[in-house]
Every structure is written in structure tokens, then in C-alpha cells.
Design an enzyme around this catalytic site. Sequence first.
Site, PDB file in Angstrom:
ATOM      1  CG  HIS A  82      -2.086   0.914   1.083  1.00 41.24           C
ATOM      2  ND1 HIS A  82      -3.296   0.484   0.585  1.00 41.24           N
ATOM      3  CD2 HIS A  82      -2.243   2.228   1.342  1.00 41.24           C
ATOM      4  CE1 HIS A  82      -4.149   1.493   0.549  1.00 41.24           C
ATOM      5  NE2 HIS A  82      -3.529   2.571   1.003  1.00 41.24           N
ATOM      6  CG  ASP A 161     -10.377   3.552   5.192  1.00 43.73           C
ATOM      7  OD1 ASP A 161      -9.932   4.550   5.795  1.00 43.73           O
ATOM      8  OD2 ASP A 161     -10.001   3.254   4.037  1.00 43.73           O
ATOM      9  NE  ARG A 168      -7.946  11.004   6.957  1.00 44.44           N
ATOM     10  CZ  ARG A 168      -7.118  10.131   6.361  1.00 44.44           C
ATOM     11  NH1 ARG A 168      -7.524   8.941   6.013  1.00 44.44           N
ATOM     12  NH2 ARG A 168      -5.859  10.458   6.146  1.00 44.44           N
ATOM     13  CB  SER A 183      -6.884   5.474   6.570  1.00 40.10           C
ATOM     14  OG  SER A 183      -7.195   5.234   5.223  1.00 40.10           O
ATOM     15  CE  LYS A 187      -7.266   1.699   2.360  1.00 41.19           C
ATOM     16  NZ  LYS A 187      -7.505   2.911   3.124  1.00 41.19           N
TER      17      LYS A 187
END
Length: 443
Positions: A82, A161, A168, A183, A187
Site C-alpha cells: 500500500h 474507512d 477526509r 486508514s 484496510k
Amino acid sequence: MIIGLLIERKRDGGALSPEEWSAVIAEYTANQVPDYQMSALLMAVFMRGLERQELAALTDAMLASGDRLSFDGWATPRIDKHSTGGVGDKVSLVLAPLVAACGVAVPMMSGRGLGHTGGTLDKLEAIPGFRTNLSLAEAKAQVQKMGCALIGQTTEIVPADRKLYALRDVTATIESIPLIAASIMSKKLAEGLTGLVLDVKRGSGAFLPELDRGLELAKTMIALGEDRGCPTVALLTAMDRPLGRACGNVLETEEAILTLRGEGPADLLEVTYALGIEMLLAAGVERNTKKARKKLETAIDSGLAAEKFEQIIEAQGGNPQTVEDPSVLPQAQAVEVYSAPRTGVVQRVEPRTIGRAIIALGGGRRTVDDVIDPTVGFVITVKPADKVLEGEPIASVFAKDADGIQAGFAALDQAIVIGDKLAEKPLPLVSHRVTRAGVEALR
Ligand code: URA
């Protein structure tokens, strides 16, 4: 729970208990806390930060807001990566099929555009028909069948999220270490992984430009992962200029496909290989860097990685023809070439200016409900330190009309700075490797 009192306490520098975080997130996910109160709480967190146990409680509450992928009894290693967000960062589109083609399962859950940065889901949805909202059962079956599924947060998987991320994006509450960490890690921990590789961006286009803040974010996420049984490693990579040449959803998807076919830009390949090596090592399918890189190169050269992307696209309802012929992607109405306004050396290509210009052209969201135009953006063919001649083509603008082209040109005038000689060296593409054991400077 009286949410106003919790906002007040956080605003004044106090802490919420784990039970309070759990209640806030559960009620927000169930639409019992309105966005305006959650926005105020997010801003209070942004300003005040979170204590360690608050961050753990927030992450766990977000994770617990939905179901998780579970692969109990399935021996195939499952590794994801990520990124903390960048401009031109289409690495996920290349890396997921590439690593899956090497025999590692990649159950990848991504996000949409966030602030000035692009999002993997928006890039995938640029492919006509592509569905990112697979059910948990569909995602699991696809991962077990072909080694990869590319999905987003849904009402089933980390729904907290899904809502917080969108909120956000439009409330100036992105650039916060605890909010980014919760966040991303909520995930990733929902994916049933056996290991995780993080790409933490640094430089002017990153949410946290300074090196020390990037390292702090990396360490924070590694601790969250390792404490929850997910071995986690991070690389710090450069975001002081866009990655690759294409910036904008369709354009980036096209560039990712070219890269899978062996025709990608060198910087994109280098970052992709660095992260891919970590993923293969974490999976245990290769024991050293050299062999891992060779495996990745072979998967591209043999066409296996591109073929894997084709399979994934078809399985998720998209047009598989896209890999062979990216021109089936929707195309911008107006395209114009931008030329260097003077002779000299490129000092900077400022990613934030480019990212914000894509939003202004319609390629990103200003409010939660905005529908984006995937076709708009830029292809920028110069990098800092390149020499250019006045009048030489150095970029193209993709827009929906002549006004968009003008706005794109104005953004390029700002973003691409040309001077007499290079004032500041660009950041190394991959500069640090972080594990629980510590930080290693790579060069
Ligand atoms: N990526 C995420 O998933 N969340 C963030 O907050 C930033 C980047």
C-alpha cells in the site's frame, strides 16, 4: 455517547478511551453520527494527534466495522503493498498482477483519489465495466482462483474507512500520521495477509513531505501491523516529482499496461521492482534480492504479468481487450502539446501542482458526491535535471475542452520550473528500508 462531548475533549487535548473509539466508529458506520460531527472530530484529531492506545483502538474499531477476508487453511502466501499516496503513482496496477504472476496471492484493497493524489480504484474504474466493489465471497474466490483481486472498501469490508476516507478527502484532514496509519492499516489487516509491504512517499508531493515524518509514519504502521500478527516492512520512495510520465486516471492505467508489457518508464519500473522484491521475499518464494528481481523481470518479459492483468480485468467485469489495445479506454476530447518556455535545466516538476490541476480539470473530487472525468490529465516527459531547449515538446495536456487546455497549460507553467542549472538534487527513488528492527538508509 454524547459525541459533542468527545469532540470537545479531543479538541482540548484529551484522549478518548478504547470503548469510546469503538462506539464512535460503530455509530458513524451505522449512520448514527452525522458527517458534520465526524468532520469536527477528525479535525480535532488532526490538530491534537492520538495517543498510542487511541490509535490502536481507532484502527481496531475501523477493522471491526466490517468482515475480513479469511483464507484459513490455504497455504499460498498472501502479500499486499500500500502506498501513502502520490501523483502519477500507478505502481499498484503493475505490481499486483506482476507479483500474482510470480505465485504470490495479492488480495489488494485500495482507495480513491485522496487530496491531490490519485487513487487505484479510480484508475481501475477507468477501464469500462471494471467492478471494484466485489463482495467478500467474490474477492476470496477470485484470489484463490487467479491469485489476485483488486477491490475497494465496501459496506461489507472496512465500511468505516470507506466513509472516513471520503470525508477526509474533502475536509482538509488527510495529512495526519494517526489518521493515515489507521486508514491504511485497517484496510490491510482486513485482507487476511501473511505479510505487508508499505510504500511511504517523501518529498514535496507526499502528504508528509519531511523525511522524519515519513519515517515516523512508517514505524507507526509497522508497529500496528506487527502487533496484530502481520509482518510489515516499509520502503521510503521519492515523491518530489511525479512517478512515471502519466498523471490522471486513464493515462495512468495506460502507462501501467505499457509497463506490464515491458515498455514502462525507468523510474516506475525501479520503484515497482523494489516493492515487488520485498513482496517476494516476504512471501518466501525467493530468498535473495537478485533472484527476486530476476523472477519479476521474467514475469514481465514472458508476458505472464500482462496476461494476469487481462484475467483480473475480465474476472471483474472489465474489457480484457484493454491490455492488448489501451485505446479502448475512454479518451479526452481535447489534447495539446506543451513546449518548454525557455532553454535550460528542469529544476522541478511539482507533483502537488499537477495533482491539484487534475482535480481542477475534473479528474478528482471537490465534494464527496462528485463524479470524476477519468480522461483528463497530463503526460510529462521531462524529469528534474533534464536539459531542455526552448520550444521543445515536454508535456501534453488532456482535457474536455479548450478552457481545460488553457488551465492545464497554466498549471504546467507553474509546475515545471526551468533554470540555468540544477539547484537541488532530486531525491533518490528508493531511499530507506524500515522494519521493526530499525531504519536502513539505502544510499
Ligand atoms: N492511503 C490510505 O488508504 N489512507 C490514507 O489516509 C492515505 C493513503
